[in-house]
Design an enzyme around this catalytic site. Structure first.
Site, short mmCIF file in Angstrom:
data_model
loop_
_atom_site.label_atom_id
_atom_site.label_comp_id
_atom_site.label_asym_id
_atom_site.label_seq_id
_atom_site.Cartn_x
_atom_site.Cartn_y
_atom_site.Cartn_z
CB THR A 50 -1.02 -0.11 1.24
OG1 THR A 50 -0.21 0.09 2.46
CG2 THR A 50 -1.84 -1.19 1.26
CD GLU A 51 -1.37 4.86 -3.57
OE1 GLU A 51 -1.94 5.82 -2.79
OE2 GLU A 51 -1.22 4.80 -4.97
N PRO A 52 1.01 4.03 1.81
CG PRO A 52 -0.71 4.39 3.31
CD PRO A 52 -0.27 3.54 1.83
N GLY A 53 3.29 2.87 2.70
CA GLY A 53 4.57 2.14 3.08
C GLY A 53 4.71 0.79 3.55
CG MET A 59 3.36 7.85 1.45
SD MET A 59 2.10 9.01 1.72
CE MET A 59 1.48 8.30 3.16
#
Length: 304
Positions: free
Chosen positions: A270-273, A297
């Site tokens: 996922t994009e947040p890391g 991120m």
């Protein structure tokens, strides 16, 4: 001006403008945008993240070809979300088109941050911040650095508890003390409301990596149109591939992959890391059950 950053942290400018990747989970802000009460832009999440990093490194901005030919392209709307933004002096500066080696690119301007609001779990008396109970690393460190590299920038960290100096091992310090000006401790009886992991989750040790959860204990999404679409997308997955899942219908792909026993053959992210595990869905989206690693991120978007 205020730039909303949807990774759990805010960074502020002045007077009052808004830039965000989307406004779906901040309805009161969305109302201000629709009613032309504020200047508003919608920019790619990765570009906002690295605009912040650019400010932290004294760079003029983040340069990328992401957004060329889309609504973010200054030849089109430049990311403006309302008419008030198009009339703002900032509009022509926020996203500009430049040519590098004969190729068109976009530069998302680095902006000075007057106040940065970040969060962590523990602070020692020197201001070092750790994130052991947080579900994501987000961009706390780069946001704090960006504020400290801005004239008069102030960094305020919200935490759950205070510890004596030396209590936090060096490798667990997410934000060094010299980057923090003020620490706010949330009272224990208010942490469920003021320091929750998400809109619905107060604290889940599965998301913070404190424990691992049996996969079968995570309820699959119910049958319906959303799941049918997710199942069709799932059929495109191939072994040994890395998949970037966004919020909304895409996060249902993770649930279907778990049901079909595919999590050990693909890496969901996922994009947040978050790398690996079973990404959470709905209002819990961002963290993952049994994640294999967490990163900032801006670093995740470097990879993407």
């Amino acid at each position: 001006r205020v730039l909303l950053f949807t990774g759990g942290n805010w960074w502020l400018m002045k007077p009052f403008d808004v830039a965000c990747r989307h406004y779906g989970q901040v309805p009161k802000v969305a109302e201000l945008v629709l009613n032309e009460k504020v200047e508003a832009w919608t920019l790619p999440m990765g570009s906002i993240s690295r605009m912040i990093r650019a400010q932290s490194t004294h760079s003029p901005g983040h340069i990328t070809d992401v957004g060329i030919g889309t609504y973010v392209d200054p030849d089109l709307s430049g990311g403006a979300a309302n008419e008030k933004a198009t009339k703002s002096p900032l509009h022509k500066q926020l996203v500009s088109k430049i040519e590098i080696n004969g190729a068109a690119t976009l530069m998302y301007k680095a902006l000075p941050i007057h106040v940065a609001l970040i969060r962590g779990t523990t602070a020692d008396s020197s201001g070092n911040i750790s994130c052991e109970h947080e579900s994501l690393l987000s961009d706390q460190r780069s946001i704090a650095a960006a504020a400290k590299n801005s004239p008069g920038g102030l960094v305020i960290a919200q935490v759950k508890r205070i510890a004596a100096n030396g209590s936090i091992p060096a490798r667990q310090v997410a934000v060094p003390g010299p980057l923090v000006d003020c620490v706010v401790v949330v009272d224990e009886d208010q942490q469920d409301d003021l320091h929750a992991m998400s809109y619905l989750e107060r604290h889940n040790p599965n998301f913070s990596g404190e424990i691992r959860t049996p996969q079968q204990s995570v309820k699959p999404i119910p049958m319906g149109l959303r799941k049918l679409i997710a199942r069709r997308a799932f059929l495109e997955l191939r072994p040994n591939k890395i998949v970037n899942l966004g919020i909304g219908i895409p996060d249902g792909v993770a649930s279907v992959a778990a049901e079909e026993g595919m999590l050990e053959y693909v890496t969901l992210s996922t994009e947040p890391g978050v790398f690996g595990g079973l990404p959470a869905s709905g209002h819990h989206f961002g963290p993952a059950y049994n994640a294999t690693s967490l990163m900032e991120m801006n670093q995740m978007f470097d990879f993407y």
